[in-house]
Design a protein around this motif. Structure first.
Motif, short mmCIF file in Angstrom:
data_model
loop_
_atom_site.label_atom_id
_atom_site.label_comp_id
_atom_site.label_asym_id
_atom_site.label_seq_id
_atom_site.Cartn_x
_atom_site.Cartn_y
_atom_site.Cartn_z
N TYR A 161 0.75 -1.20 0.00
CA TYR A 161 0.00 -0.12 -0.01
C TYR A 161 0.69 1.34 -0.04
O TYR A 161 0.40 2.25 -0.13
CB TYR A 161 -0.81 0.08 1.11
CG TYR A 161 -2.00 -0.98 1.09
CD1 TYR A 161 -3.14 -0.74 0.27
CD2 TYR A 161 -2.04 -2.25 1.76
CE1 TYR A 161 -4.24 -1.58 0.10
CE2 TYR A 161 -3.15 -3.10 1.71
CZ TYR A 161 -4.32 -2.98 0.91
OH TYR A 161 -5.39 -3.64 0.77
N LEU A 187 0.79 -13.53 1.89
CA LEU A 187 -0.28 -12.63 1.46
C LEU A 187 -0.28 -12.83 -0.20
O LEU A 187 0.63 -12.84 -0.78
CB LEU A 187 0.08 -11.22 1.77
CG LEU A 187 0.05 -10.82 3.22
CD1 LEU A 187 0.36 -9.34 3.67
CD2 LEU A 187 -1.26 -11.28 3.75
N ASP A 188 -1.56 -12.82 -0.69
CA ASP A 188 -1.67 -12.95 -1.89
C ASP A 188 -1.63 -11.61 -2.85
O ASP A 188 -2.63 -11.48 -3.35
CB ASP A 188 -2.92 -13.95 -2.36
CG ASP A 188 -2.93 -14.35 -3.81
OD1 ASP A 188 -2.13 -14.37 -4.37
OD2 ASP A 188 -4.14 -14.16 -4.33
N TYR A 189 -0.46 -11.20 -2.60
CA TYR A 189 -0.28 -9.62 -3.22
C TYR A 189 0.85 -9.67 -4.08
O TYR A 189 1.74 -10.31 -3.81
CB TYR A 189 0.00 -8.48 -2.16
CG TYR A 189 -1.44 -8.48 -1.21
CD1 TYR A 189 -2.57 -8.92 -1.48
CD2 TYR A 189 -1.27 -7.82 -0.15
CE1 TYR A 189 -3.83 -8.79 -0.62
CE2 TYR A 189 -2.29 -7.57 0.75
CZ TYR A 189 -3.52 -8.07 0.53
OH TYR A 189 -4.69 -7.97 1.33
N LEU A 234 -9.62 1.02 -0.52
CA LEU A 234 -9.08 -0.59 -0.93
C LEU A 234 -8.71 -1.21 0.37
O LEU A 234 -8.90 -2.46 0.47
CB LEU A 234 -7.89 -0.29 -1.95
CG LEU A 234 -7.30 -1.82 -2.48
CD1 LEU A 234 -8.52 -2.70 -3.38
CD2 LEU A 234 -5.94 -1.50 -3.14
N MET A 235 -8.27 -0.52 1.20
CA MET A 235 -7.78 -1.24 2.54
C MET A 235 -9.08 -1.75 3.22
O MET A 235 -9.05 -2.80 3.91
CB MET A 235 -7.04 -0.07 3.25
CG MET A 235 -5.72 0.29 3.08
SD MET A 235 -4.84 1.33 4.25
CE MET A 235 -3.71 2.01 3.34
N GLU A 236 -10.11 -0.81 3.36
CA GLU A 236 -11.44 -1.24 3.84
C GLU A 236 -12.13 -2.34 3.18
O GLU A 236 -12.67 -3.16 3.84
CB GLU A 236 -12.07 0.00 3.81
CG GLU A 236 -11.77 1.31 4.82
CD GLU A 236 -12.40 2.62 4.58
OE1 GLU A 236 -13.46 2.59 3.72
OE2 GLU A 236 -12.13 3.41 5.28
N GLU A 237 -11.65 -2.58 1.96
CA GLU A 237 -12.39 -3.97 1.30
C GLU A 237 -11.77 -5.06 1.59
O GLU A 237 -12.24 -6.03 1.49
CB GLU A 237 -12.20 -3.38 -0.19
CG GLU A 237 -12.73 -4.48 -1.19
CD GLU A 237 -12.63 -4.24 -2.70
OE1 GLU A 237 -12.42 -5.27 -3.48
OE2 GLU A 237 -12.97 -2.92 -2.89
N LYS A 238 -10.34 -4.98 1.56
CA LYS A 238 -9.42 -5.95 1.53
C LYS A 238 -8.66 -6.27 3.11
O LYS A 238 -8.28 -7.59 3.10
CB LYS A 238 -8.18 -5.84 0.71
CG LYS A 238 -8.48 -5.73 -0.70
CD LYS A 238 -7.38 -5.66 -1.61
CE LYS A 238 -6.76 -6.95 -1.86
NZ LYS A 238 -5.62 -6.91 -2.83
N GLU A 239 -8.81 -5.55 4.07
CA GLU A 239 -7.78 -5.83 5.07
C GLU A 239 -8.59 -5.62 6.42
O GLU A 239 -7.94 -5.58 7.45
CB GLU A 239 -6.75 -4.76 5.18
CG GLU A 239 -5.98 -4.23 3.80
CD GLU A 239 -5.14 -5.70 3.56
OE1 GLU A 239 -4.85 -6.69 4.31
OE2 GLU A 239 -4.88 -5.83 2.30
N ARG A 241 -9.81 -7.60 9.33
CA ARG A 241 -9.58 -9.09 10.05
C ARG A 241 -10.17 -8.67 11.62
O ARG A 241 -10.12 -7.86 12.40
CB ARG A 241 -8.09 -8.99 10.19
CG ARG A 241 -7.29 -9.07 8.95
CD ARG A 241 -6.01 -9.32 9.15
NE ARG A 241 -5.18 -9.71 8.04
CZ ARG A 241 -4.96 -8.81 7.04
NH1 ARG A 241 -5.09 -7.72 7.13
NH2 ARG A 241 -4.36 -9.38 5.91
#
Length: 353
Positions: A161, A187-189, A234-239, A241
């Motif tokens: 990021y 991580l799949d990044y 994007l963080m709010e969509e993917k991160e 936990r």
């Protein structure tokens, strides 16, 4: 053969950073995180890295700014009032889109407060301690094993990021000892090996690399802010936990993070033994916050009890998540005091009336 080793929390945090490829540490001593810089001062030279004690927290975070700009993995650690002093620099780093990891081993406040554990830096970490519309990725581990995994993951997230990542722990976790195994979380990044934005990459191509947060053209600054906001979405969509247990049939749900969640789990066990159906939602990412975990509570839930080692901070995000579906109450201890199992049990019973 087990690879687990018994370590003090602060030392495990530091070793996890080394396993993640961190070669540079800048910081300043403050209780209760002093074992991190102490450990790094010995460990980093062993892996070809550099440890430097800054003359202040302000100097330390600006050293991080410079070192992060070279594309290397960098770490700084501190505790509560030290993080306050770094806030301006953290805002600069977020604006310049530089990756770094910050560990905050929280202590009681406000002001210099005391040296015992607390969770009163939640607002500072999640709402932006510095100025401007910036965000940090904030991870809150619940035990030392999870902390080592989160720290190693944090360096990958920071690079993906191009943003600071804060690990929010407390004095209990920094001083306790547990067996840990240093295993990398996959991580799949797609994280490029070549950092085209870094000073070294640009210099090798005869180009001037200017990394800054200052922008005097308001239209340019507005576009930069919009770019940052797109990244935060994007963080709010993917991160997001979180851990959830016992919620599916619960009549009361306890919300807690970090050390407090461990105490809450014992209280939940006691409540269940008495026939009171209790569950827990433990946010592991404080930003982005798991709002949906609270908005999707089952109809059996009659109450949410938020437990913190503070006067009440995360409770505001829980209320936003619950969105008025059920009552939300708060129980907290502060100033270095921790809630006991019996206190949480009693607060839960009182909440249910």
């Amino acid at each position: 053969m087990s690879n687990r080793v018994l370590m003090k929390g602060n030392e495990a945090f530091a070793e996890a950073a080394v396993h993640a490829g961190c070669k540079y540490f800048f910081g300043y001593p403050i209780t209760p995180q002093n074992e991190i810089p102490e450990y790094m001062s010995r460990r980093l030279p062993e892996v070809g890295g550099v440890y430097l004690q800054a003359e202040s927290e302000v100097a330390g975070i600006n050293m991080i700014f410079g070192a992060a700009g070279t594309g290397h993995r960098v770490l700084i650690s501190s505790s509560s009032p030290g993080i306050s002093l770094m806030s301006e620099g953290i805002s600069y780093i977020a604006a310049a889109e530089l990756p770094c990891v910050i560990i905050n081993v929280m202590r009681g406040g406000p002001g210099l407060g005391g040296i015992l554990p607390a969770q009163s830096d939640y607002f500072q970490a999640t709402k932006g301690g510095g100025h401007g519309d910036y965000k940090l990725l904030v991870l809150a581990p619940g035990n030392l094993q999870e902390a080592t995994e989160f720290i190693m993951m944090a360096f990958d997230l920071a690079e993906f990021y191009r943003n600071p990542v804060m690990i929010l722990t407390d004095g209990f976790m920094g001083q306790m000892m547990e067996a840990v195994e240093f295993k990398k979380v996959k991580l799949d990044y797609d994280i490029p090996d070549v950092k085209e934005w870094a000073i070294g990459y640009m210099a090798q191509r005869g180009k001037r690399a200017l990394i800054k947060s200052l922008s005097l053209d308001p239209e340019v600054l507005e576009q930069h802010n919009k770019k940052l906001q797109k990244k935060y979405r994007l963080m709010e969509e993917k991160e997001v936990r979180f851990e959830s247990a016992g919620v599916e049939d619960a009549e009361i749900v306890i919300a807690a993070y970090g050390t407090t969640s461990r105490i809450a789990k014992s209280a939940i066990k006691k409540l269940r033994e008495q026939g009171i159906k209790a569950g827990i939602i433990r946010p592991q990412s404080l930003y982005p916050f798991p709002c949906k975990a609270f908005s999707d509570l089952p109809e059996s839930v009659k109450h949410v009890l938020v437990v913190e080692m503070s006067c009440g901070q995360m409770v505001e995000d829980v209320k936003l998540g619950v969105c008025g579906k059920v009552p939300v109450s708060f129980y907290g201890r502060c100033g270095g005091m921790a809630p006991s199992v019996d206190e949480i049990e009693e607060a839960a019973k009182n909440a249910l009336g």
